[in-house]
Design an enzyme around this catalytic site. Sequence first.
Site, PDB file in Angstrom:
ATOM      1  N   GLU A 181       0.827  -1.225   0.000  1.00 23.88           N
ATOM      2  CA  GLU A 181       0.000   0.000   0.000  1.00 23.88           C
ATOM      3  C   GLU A 181       0.853   1.265   0.000  1.00 23.88           C
ATOM      4  OE1 GLU A 181      -2.767  -0.373   3.311  1.00 23.88           O
ATOM      5  OE2 GLU A 181      -4.172  -1.451   2.045  1.00 23.88           O
ATOM      6  N   GLU A 378      -5.672  -8.096  -1.103  1.00 26.26           N
ATOM      7  CA  GLU A 378      -6.345  -7.879   0.187  1.00 26.26           C
ATOM      8  C   GLU A 378      -7.790  -7.490  -0.072  1.00 26.26           C
ATOM      9  OE1 GLU A 378      -4.771  -5.259   3.193  1.00 26.26           O
ATOM     10  OE2 GLU A 378      -2.718  -5.803   2.677  1.00 26.26           O
TER      11      GLU A 378
HETATM   12  C1  BG6 Z   1      -4.510  -2.779   4.757  1.00 25.58           C
HETATM   13  C2  BG6 Z   1      -3.169  -3.225   5.258  1.00 25.58           C
HETATM   14  O1  BG6 Z   1      -4.581  -1.404   4.871  1.00 25.58           O
HETATM   15  O2  BG6 Z   1      -5.654  -3.153   5.402  1.00 25.58           O
HETATM   16  C3  BG6 Z   1      -3.214  -4.304   6.319  1.00 25.58           C
HETATM   17  O3  BG6 Z   1      -2.309  -3.607   4.217  1.00 25.58           O
HETATM   18  C4  BG6 Z   1      -4.390  -4.044   7.224  1.00 25.58           C
HETATM   19  O4  BG6 Z   1      -1.978  -4.308   6.979  1.00 25.58           O
HETATM   20  C5  BG6 Z   1      -5.654  -4.156   6.394  1.00 25.58           C
HETATM   21  O5  BG6 Z   1      -4.439  -4.858   8.331  1.00 25.58           O
HETATM   22  C6  BG6 Z   1      -6.934  -3.987   7.182  1.00 25.58           C
HETATM   23  O6  BG6 Z   1      -6.878  -2.822   7.922  1.00 25.58           O
HETATM   24  P1  BG6 Z   1      -7.131  -2.827   9.485  1.00 25.58           P
HETATM   25  O7  BG6 Z   1      -6.820  -1.470   9.902  1.00 25.58           O
HETATM   26  O8  BG6 Z   1      -8.558  -3.206   9.660  1.00 25.58           O
HETATM   27  O9  BG6 Z   1      -6.215  -3.843  10.041  1.00 25.58           O
END
Ligand code: BG6
Length: 479
Positions: A181, A378
């Site tokens: 990211e 993701e």
């Molecule tokens: C992304 C990241 O922003 O989202 C992860 O690459 C992160 O590291 C994921 O965990 C979900 O976000 P959060 O804040 O709910 O953990």
Amino acid sequence: MTEFPKNFLWGGATAANQLEGAYDEDGKGLSIADVLPGGPKRFEIVNQPDFDWTIDKNKYRYPNHEGIDHYHRYKEDIKLFAEMGFKCYRFSIAWSRIFPNGDDKEPNEAGLKFYDNVIAECLKYDIQPVLTISHYEMPLNLVKNYGGWKNRKLIDFYERYASVVLHRYAKSVKYWMTFNEINSALHFPVMGQGLVKSNGADDMQNIYQAWHNQFVAGAKAVKIAHEIRPDIMIGCMLLYATTYAYDANPVNQLAALKENQTFNHFCGDVQVRGTYPAYTESVMNRYGFSFKDLEVTDADLKVLKENPVDYIGFSYYMSTAVNVIDKKLATAKGNLVGGVKNPFLEASDWGWQIDPTGLRIALNELYNRYQKPVFVVENGLGAIDKPDKNNFVQDDYRIDYLRKHIEAIGGAVEDGVDVMGYTPWGCIDLVSASTGQMSKRYGFIYVDLDDEGHGTLNRYKKASFNWYKNVIATNGKEL
Ligand code: BG6
């Protein structure tokens, strides 16, 4: 029903700092994630003017120190991934396990050995590792003593680190990503760039300088990767929040276009095309500086040009909307970005706006822009799970979210998009990046651990576990 490609990479994704724990074992140095306190105020705390990176266990809890103890339980966890039929597993290498201080001359063999073992464990089950070289876990020393990524010296440190891990693992690992990211730094430069208020995060020029240094460092990693293994696939990784104009007002449409350029596309444009986009100067001028103010050498521009990435990895959780006319509209929360509330969408427990169609749009936008394969590395629903007395979670809400997003990917495949795979985030519950909470769960596997660090750490399959297993077994036919 969509036919997913035969070799579609179904899997799951994690990051070292959010699940490994063992933060000071076997020679690991401190990383930026190790000084982030738990709780929704973690970014506020590190952005206080007097924050000095000290760990104060009397004042705060540090959930990343223990993670979910994957460091000692990776065999059990990967076995569960294999049971779901994962074709791939995306995880990251903790830079500070390999170079504890970031500027060390020699790597830490114990750290390298750990990832030898994790990779071997994946391959034992025919699971392809997908490795992120840097995922929000740069060595703390590079932040404290070098000022984070705005310092050019980090290019060399990252190159040395990337070279070591690529030489060690590329024979058995085909899929890589340079920085997680990378564009998130626009709003939250602490995790990706090691920049907080006290070392210059308020000055946008620093953020763009840090990006430039990361682009060059990433391009050098791409070069090394291709020299080692010509068929390697090494990608960038973007936080993609599909961005709509709130309405058909051309003023909002233009604002949305600019927002897309500034947030969703700028980093990818450089990393995929190898040159700075035409709108660079206009964006920088808006922040009060010029491209000429950055430290950029001809050699930098050459290395960028010659070493674009092979594919576009991206995270997608939510979309956002832009309205610059009506300042009174309610704002939405989101994955490090917000925007105004979209009346057509519902939101997660944490206020992130759920929008599967936005994923189909994202896939089309990225593929049509770059004509290189795209990989959804993701996606997922952070939700509060309530286990029954047998520790079973009937997470139909998560299944519903994932089903709709997989359908959207199927739609994009029908649209002609070359999608490499899908690795939902936090396939096993882990520590949240933005809030440091365990209670914000994404997994197919429940981990018995709460926000205060209490629990057995035992793993339990949720309802989504068998559901996703069947999705993979039918190559997305049965959702
Ligand atoms: C992304 C990241 O922003 O989202 C992860 O690459 C992160 O590291 C994921 O965990 C979900 O976000 P959060 O804040 O709910 O953990």
